[in-house]
Scaffold this motif. Structure first.
Motif, PDB file in Angstrom:
ATOM      1  N   ALA A  42       1.000  -1.049  -0.280  1.00  0.00           N
ATOM      2  CA  ALA A  42       0.315  -0.038  -0.037  1.00  0.00           C
ATOM      3  C   ALA A  42       0.760   1.690  -0.083  1.00  0.00           C
ATOM      4  CB  ALA A  42      -0.920   0.627   1.205  1.00  0.00           C
ATOM      5  N   ARG A  43       2.096   0.767   0.817  1.00  0.00           N
ATOM      6  CA  ARG A  43       2.896   2.365   0.944  1.00  0.00           C
ATOM      7  C   ARG A  43       3.592   2.200  -0.767  1.00  0.00           C
ATOM      8  NH1 ARG A  43       8.010   0.911   3.915  1.00  0.00           N
ATOM      9  NH2 ARG A  43       8.365  -0.533   2.176  1.00  0.00           N
ATOM     10  N   ASP A  44       3.851   1.334  -1.235  1.00  0.00           N
ATOM     11  CA  ASP A  44       5.033   1.208  -2.161  1.00  0.00           C
ATOM     12  C   ASP A  44       4.067   2.103  -3.507  1.00  0.00           C
ATOM     13  OD1 ASP A  44       6.841   0.797  -0.693  1.00  0.00           O
ATOM     14  OD2 ASP A  44       7.552  -0.927  -1.853  1.00  0.00           O
ATOM     15  N   GLY A  45       2.930   0.882  -3.713  1.00  0.00           N
ATOM     16  CA  GLY A  45       1.647   1.425  -4.725  1.00  0.00           C
ATOM     17  C   GLY A  45       1.982   0.660  -5.932  1.00  0.00           C
ATOM     18  N   PHE A  72      -0.962 -19.422  -1.005  1.00  0.00           N
ATOM     19  CA  PHE A  72      -1.313 -17.790  -0.796  1.00  0.00           C
ATOM     20  C   PHE A  72      -2.527 -17.900  -0.798  1.00  0.00           C
ATOM     21  CE2 PHE A  72       2.716 -19.131  -2.263  1.00  0.00           C
ATOM     22  CZ  PHE A  72       3.907 -18.474  -1.838  1.00  0.00           C
ATOM     23  N   SER A  73      -2.594 -16.717   0.276  1.00  0.00           N
ATOM     24  CA  SER A  73      -4.144 -15.758   0.672  1.00  0.00           C
ATOM     25  C   SER A  73      -4.079 -14.444   0.518  1.00  0.00           C
ATOM     26  CB  SER A  73      -4.499 -16.386   1.823  1.00  0.00           C
ATOM     27  OG  SER A  73      -3.579 -16.073   3.235  1.00  0.00           O
ATOM     28  N   CYS A  74      -3.193 -13.958  -0.274  1.00  0.00           N
ATOM     29  CA  CYS A  74      -2.760 -12.647  -0.688  1.00  0.00           C
ATOM     30  C   CYS A  74      -2.779 -12.656  -2.138  1.00  0.00           C
ATOM     31  CB  CYS A  74      -1.969 -12.013   0.015  1.00  0.00           C
ATOM     32  SG  CYS A  74      -0.244 -13.467   0.314  1.00  0.00           S
ATOM     33  N   SER A  75      -4.539 -12.116  -2.289  1.00  0.00           N
ATOM     34  CA  SER A  75      -5.142 -11.821  -4.106  1.00  0.00           C
ATOM     35  C   SER A  75      -4.115 -11.267  -4.531  1.00  0.00           C
ATOM     36  CB  SER A  75      -6.248 -11.601  -4.015  1.00  0.00           C
ATOM     37  OG  SER A  75      -6.785 -10.893  -3.597  1.00  0.00           O
ATOM     38  N   ALA A  76      -3.336  -9.376  -3.753  1.00  0.00           N
ATOM     39  CA  ALA A  76      -3.034  -8.881  -4.306  1.00  0.00           C
ATOM     40  C   ALA A  76      -1.300  -8.880  -4.800  1.00  0.00           C
ATOM     41  CB  ALA A  76      -3.026  -7.472  -3.674  1.00  0.00           C
ATOM     42  N   PHE A  77      -0.855 -10.273  -5.014  1.00  0.00           N
ATOM     43  CA  PHE A  77       0.038 -10.515  -5.114  1.00  0.00           C
ATOM     44  C   PHE A  77       0.540 -11.268  -6.240  1.00  0.00           C
ATOM     45  CE2 PHE A  77      -0.118  -8.607  -0.898  1.00  0.00           C
ATOM     46  CZ  PHE A  77       1.360  -7.235  -0.769  1.00  0.00           C
ATOM     47  N   GLY A  78       0.008 -11.437  -7.102  1.00  0.00           N
ATOM     48  CA  GLY A  78       0.097 -12.681  -8.477  1.00  0.00           C
ATOM     49  C   GLY A  78       1.263 -12.326  -8.272  1.00  0.00           C
ATOM     50  N   PRO A  79       2.348 -11.496  -8.596  1.00  0.00           N
ATOM     51  CA  PRO A  79       2.855 -11.450 -10.428  1.00  0.00           C
ATOM     52  C   PRO A  79       4.104 -12.339  -8.729  1.00  0.00           C
ATOM     53  CG  PRO A  79       2.726  -9.329 -10.216  1.00  0.00           C
ATOM     54  CD  PRO A  79       1.154 -10.054  -9.071  1.00  0.00           C
ATOM     55  N   CYS A  80       4.307 -11.817  -7.557  1.00  0.00           N
ATOM     56  CA  CYS A  80       4.962 -12.979  -6.389  1.00  0.00           C
ATOM     57  C   CYS A  80       5.098 -14.058  -6.986  1.00  0.00           C
ATOM     58  CB  CYS A  80       5.084 -12.075  -5.672  1.00  0.00           C
ATOM     59  SG  CYS A  80       4.962 -10.393  -5.495  1.00  0.00           S
ATOM     60  N   ILE A  81       3.517 -14.476  -6.741  1.00  0.00           N
ATOM     61  CA  ILE A  81       2.768 -15.775  -6.167  1.00  0.00           C
ATOM     62  C   ILE A  81       3.667 -16.512  -8.014  1.00  0.00           C
ATOM     63  CG2 ILE A  81       1.527 -17.424  -6.545  1.00  0.00           C
ATOM     64  CD1 ILE A  81      -0.103 -15.299  -4.509  1.00  0.00           C
ATOM     65  N   GLU A  82       3.501 -16.036  -9.031  1.00  0.00           N
ATOM     66  CA  GLU A  82       3.571 -16.361 -10.487  1.00  0.00           C
ATOM     67  C   GLU A  82       5.673 -17.465 -10.092  1.00  0.00           C
ATOM     68  OE1 GLU A  82       2.520 -17.840 -12.759  1.00  0.00           O
ATOM     69  OE2 GLU A  82       0.485 -17.265 -12.159  1.00  0.00           O
ATOM     70  N   ALA A 115     -13.913  -6.539  -3.161  1.00  0.00           N
ATOM     71  CA  ALA A 115     -12.165  -7.003  -2.657  1.00  0.00           C
ATOM     72  C   ALA A 115     -12.843  -5.743  -1.032  1.00  0.00           C
ATOM     73  CB  ALA A 115     -11.302  -6.160  -3.496  1.00  0.00           C
ATOM     74  N   SER A 116     -12.436  -5.947  -0.532  1.00  0.00           N
ATOM     75  CA  SER A 116     -12.092  -5.146   0.458  1.00  0.00           C
ATOM     76  C   SER A 116     -10.163  -4.240   1.161  1.00  0.00           C
ATOM     77  CB  SER A 116     -12.194  -5.986   1.916  1.00  0.00           C
ATOM     78  OG  SER A 116     -11.028  -6.494   2.438  1.00  0.00           O
ATOM     79  N   PHE A 117      -9.285  -4.624  -0.069  1.00  0.00           N
ATOM     80  CA  PHE A 117      -8.245  -4.546   0.211  1.00  0.00           C
ATOM     81  C   PHE A 117      -7.954  -3.849  -1.647  1.00  0.00           C
ATOM     82  CE2 PHE A 117      -3.358  -5.151  -0.406  1.00  0.00           C
ATOM     83  CZ  PHE A 117      -2.785  -4.054   0.376  1.00  0.00           C
ATOM     84  N   ALA A 118      -7.860  -2.603  -1.539  1.00  0.00           N
ATOM     85  CA  ALA A 118      -7.835  -2.046  -3.186  1.00  0.00           C
ATOM     86  C   ALA A 118      -6.791  -2.285  -4.110  1.00  0.00           C
ATOM     87  CB  ALA A 118      -7.673  -0.124  -2.714  1.00  0.00           C
ATOM     88  N   PRO A 119      -5.512  -2.773  -3.886  1.00  0.00           N
ATOM     89  CA  PRO A 119      -4.435  -2.770  -4.489  1.00  0.00           C
ATOM     90  C   PRO A 119      -5.177  -4.697  -5.308  1.00  0.00           C
ATOM     91  CG  PRO A 119      -3.326  -2.338  -2.931  1.00  0.00           C
ATOM     92  CD  PRO A 119      -5.070  -2.431  -2.282  1.00  0.00           C
ATOM     93  N   THR A 120      -5.668  -5.029  -4.803  1.00  0.00           N
ATOM     94  CA  THR A 120      -6.662  -6.401  -4.317  1.00  0.00           C
ATOM     95  C   THR A 120      -7.644  -5.942  -6.388  1.00  0.00           C
ATOM     96  OG1 THR A 120      -6.730  -7.499  -3.140  1.00  0.00           O
ATOM     97  CG2 THR A 120      -8.192  -8.494  -5.118  1.00  0.00           C
ATOM     98  N   LEU A 121      -7.657  -4.697  -6.755  1.00  0.00           N
ATOM     99  CA  LEU A 121      -8.943  -4.903  -7.622  1.00  0.00           C
ATOM    100  C   LEU A 121      -7.856  -4.708  -8.798  1.00  0.00           C
ATOM    101  CD1 LEU A 121     -11.824  -3.176  -5.883  1.00  0.00           C
ATOM    102  CD2 LEU A 121     -11.509  -5.877  -6.550  1.00  0.00           C
TER     103      LEU A 121
END
Length: 216
Positions: A42-45, A72-82, A115-121
């Motif tokens: 969220a800080r880095d964008g 993984f349960s963190c949907s905003a981090f798709g590229p990391c998980i790939e 979503a409740s965490f904006a970066p997910t969208l």
């Protein structure tokens, strides 16, 4: 069978543990949590090389600890998980939302993505297949309510946001933590509701060549 669950939000473990209890109670779960990942994003964008390396570090630790698969349960981090998938292949590594996306395809039409965490969208809609219309919606304030321990307010805000997805064929909940509101959202909208925890556990059982205990 040990399954590692890696989280970037502290609210994620309970819903995935509940899904395992219902759909795969025999699995041995291992929870790894770094909730600073979500605040740093969220800080880095944007997803940085440092954040990706931290995902790799967590996944490699899980493998050394005897995990046979990672969810993984963190949907905003798709590229990391790939990146983790490539580095740890052929170990089964599952993104939090890929199973839910697969199940959403069966409904066709428009998919409401709540979503409740904006970066997910930002990160998640491109993961849906071409030809499937995704209608993103942020449940504003819901995550903050959960952060301060107000579950009922979280659920109320999630339902209020989901009510604006009434034209959709199905509603997909983009955060594990939103699963707690699934029944209320279904009742309020009259639409089928998919949750990332239940979809993910069903897919993991399939990946590990176990029968699926129940369906959507």
């Amino acid at each position: 069978m040990r399954i590692a669950l890696i989280h970037a939000l502290r609210h994620s473990p309970p819903p995935i543990e509940a899904a395992f209890a219902e759909l795969w109670p025999q699995a041995t779960l291992m929870n790894l949590l770094d909730d600073s990942l979500s605040s740093d994003l969220a800080r880095d964008g944007e997803i940085t090389a440092a954040i990706t390396q931290r995902f790799l570090d967590l996944a490699q630790y899980a493998r050394r600890a005897g995990a046979e698969a990672i969810l993984f349960s963190c949907s905003a981090f798709g590229p990391c998980i790939e990146t983790v998938k490539r580095e740890l292949a052929p170990m089964p590594v599952l993104k939090p939302n890929e199973a839910m996306i697969e199940e959403a395809q069966a409904f066709g039409g428009k998919v409401g993505l709540l979503a409740s965490f904006a970066p997910t969208l930002v990160s998640m809609p491109p993961e849906f297949p071409a030809g499937l219309t995704v209608v993103p919606k942020l449940a504003e304030g819901a995550l903050a309510a959960l952060d301060r321990g107000d579950g009922p307010e979280h659920d109320r805000l999630a339902v209020r946001a989901a009510a604006k997805l009434g034209e959709c064929t199905v509603i997909a909940l983009g955060q594990f933590s939103l699963a707690r509101a699934a029944a209320a959202i279904a009742a309020a909208t009259g639409r089928p509701v998919l949750t990332t925890p239940a979809s993910a556990v069903r897919k993991l059982r399939t990946m590990m060549r176990l029968p699926i205990k129940s369906t959507v």
